[in-house]
Write an enzyme that holds these catalytic residues in place. Structure first.
Site, PDB file in Angstrom:
ATOM      1  N   GLY A  54       0.741  -1.349   0.212  1.00 32.09           N
ATOM      2  CA  GLY A  54      -0.169   0.016   0.059  1.00 32.09           C
ATOM      3  C   GLY A  54       0.970   1.215   0.031  1.00 32.09           C
ATOM      4  N   ALA A  55       0.676   2.249  -1.146  1.00 33.76           N
ATOM      5  CA  ALA A  55       1.438   3.417  -1.140  1.00 33.76           C
ATOM      6  C   ALA A  55       1.925   4.237   0.260  1.00 33.76           C
ATOM      7  CB  ALA A  55       0.789   4.057  -2.286  1.00 33.76           C
ATOM      8  N   ASP A 240      -1.234   4.879  -6.691  1.00 34.30           N
ATOM      9  CA  ASP A 240       0.095   4.738  -6.135  1.00 34.30           C
ATOM     10  C   ASP A 240       1.169   5.746  -6.758  1.00 34.30           C
ATOM     11  OD1 ASP A 240      -1.261   1.838  -5.939  1.00 34.30           O
ATOM     12  OD2 ASP A 240       0.669   1.767  -4.896  1.00 34.30           O
TER      13      ASP A 240
HETATM   14  O1  MRU Z   1       0.270  -4.184  -4.679  1.00 34.11           O
HETATM   15  P1  MRU Z   1       0.071  -3.238  -3.562  1.00 34.11           P
HETATM   16  O2  MRU Z   1      -1.047  -4.010  -2.783  1.00 34.11           O
HETATM   17  O3  MRU Z   1       0.917  -2.461  -2.903  1.00 34.11           O
HETATM   18  O4  MRU Z   1      -1.049  -2.166  -4.305  1.00 34.11           O
HETATM   19  C1  MRU Z   1      -1.927  -1.068  -3.490  1.00 34.11           C
HETATM   20  C2  MRU Z   1      -2.589  -0.397  -4.433  1.00 34.11           C
HETATM   21  O5  MRU Z   1      -2.505  -0.413  -5.449  1.00 34.11           O
HETATM   22  C3  MRU Z   1      -3.455   0.635  -3.544  1.00 34.11           C
HETATM   23  O6  MRU Z   1      -4.715   0.606  -4.117  1.00 34.11           O
HETATM   24  C4  MRU Z   1      -2.640   1.732  -3.554  1.00 34.11           C
HETATM   25  O7  MRU Z   1      -1.688   1.695  -2.603  1.00 34.11           O
HETATM   26  C5  MRU Z   1      -3.700   2.855  -2.841  1.00 34.11           C
HETATM   27  S1  MRU Z   1      -3.506   3.536  -1.410  1.00 34.11           S
HETATM   28  C6  MRU Z   1      -3.402   2.677  -0.095  1.00 34.11           C
END
Ligand code: MRU
Length: 351
Positions: A54-55, A240
């Protein structure tokens, strides 16, 4: 947020023991496990294996990781720089990771002791958490407006996990949903399963379940039919990386949800803190999309007779492509929700 009555962040640091602690997202919802990272190698493995993901959570992890590197290498700049370079390459799409690392690393030569470095990382973390809380306070207005108009629970579609696990606390897309629930605005969330590793069905569902927020898991192909039946009032997702022309990268499958929403005139909102904006890139075409191991498609983590297993879904000789993210062009985005407010156009966004 609370888990069984105890308050947690999804990533935090223990200064005394020189550790970063994470809620291991790879084993939820089957196990609630805290993992301790004592070295940059531990941090890198945790990021690559999506134990922390998650970003905004990646940004927080990276800020603490620069402190951990300083602490474990007694401030030797060449070794910290090597760790920094390794760290920022672990996942290329979420810009937050580099922003978190930079927030500490760019000052490292002026910081003389470990406490100062730790405080620098904590400052970044605190600013992120305040921003995420503010996203909830702004975004709830959009949910409230729909509730006032229909006087029935607001049906919100979300994709992936953009809740507190993915952010340290509060969430991006889920922050307004939590806020609505706390204010007594009835909401019901459609949770996309989010193949291949099911961040929606495993993590978003777990978060909503903990908070008693009504939800249903749907397969990634279901939303179109729900839209035809007028059962989606809005789409709310995180991001992201958001770039200068307003395009954004988010979990693979987001673009299809945006197309569907556009066709059905359903508002499609993106919630993200300033740390997710990268105006050094002009267009979504220039965002690097992470390609992950196709084994994530082939195997699925499942619980069988109280054991966590990796179950094979198809023949291992079958070729597969595993793109982790896709690009949603700005024209499909109804508004950006940030810590500064709600912006209908990228040119109006204040950072
Ligand atoms: O591959 P991930 O699980 O790290 O991807 C995360 C996402 O695409 C979320 O939608 C993004 O980080 C949104 S903010 C939490």
């Amino acid at each position: 947020m609370k888990v069984n009555g105890v308050y947690y962040h999804s990533v935090w640091a223990d200064f005394e023991n020189k550790e970063i602690l994470i809620i291991n997202q790879a084993v939820l919802p089957f196990r609630f496990e805290i993992k301790r990272c004592k070295s940059i190698d531990d941090v890198v493995v945790s990021i690559q294996n999506l134990q922390v993901r998650g970003a905004p959570a990646l940004g927080i992890m990276a800020a603490y990781a620069v402190w951990l590197s300083f602490a474990t290498h007694n401030g030797q700049l060449d070794r910290i720089e090597k760790d920094y370079r390794t760290l920022i390459q672990t996942r290329p799409t979420a810009v937050n990771l580099k922003k978190g690392a930079d927030a500490v690393f760019q000052h490292i030569s002026q910081l003389s002791n470990e406490i100062d470095v730790y405080q620098k990382s904590q400052l970044f973390v605190n600013q992120e958490l305040i921003a995420l809380q503010s996203i909830g306070l702004h975004g709830v207005r959009l949910i409230d407006e729909v509730y006032r108009a229909k006087n029935n629970p607001v049906n919100i579609l979300t994709h992936c996990n953009a809740g507190w696990l993915a952010c340290g606390d509060f969430g991006t897309a889920l922050a307004p949903i939590y806020e609505a629930h706390h204010r007594g605005i009835p909401v019901h969330v459609w949770v996309d399963e989010t193949r291949p590793i099911n961040q929606g069905a495993r993590l978003t569902a777990w978060e909503l379940y903990q908070e008693n927020i009504p939800f249903r898991i749907i397969s990634d192909n279901t939303a179109g039919q729900l839209a035809l039946r007028n059962e989606i009032d809005m789409v709310l997702v995180g991001a992201d990386r958001l770039v200068k022309n307003g395009d954004m990268a988010n979990k693979i499958g987001t673009y299809l949800k945006a197309l569907m929403a556009y066709e059905h005139q359903i508002p499609f909102y993106v919630a993200a803190p300033s740390s997710t904006f990268d105006f050094s890139i002009n267009s979504g075409n220039d965002i690097l999309i992470e390609e992950r191991n196709p084994d994530e498609l082939l195997y699925i983590t499942a619980e069988f007779q109280h054991q966590l297993i990796q179950a094979k879904l198809y023949h291992e000789a079958f070729p597969a492509l595993n793109l982790a993210f896709d690009i949603t062009p700005a024209k499909f985005i109804s508004a950006y929700i940030t810590e500064k407010g709600i912006f209908r156009n990228i040119s109006e966004v204040e950072l």
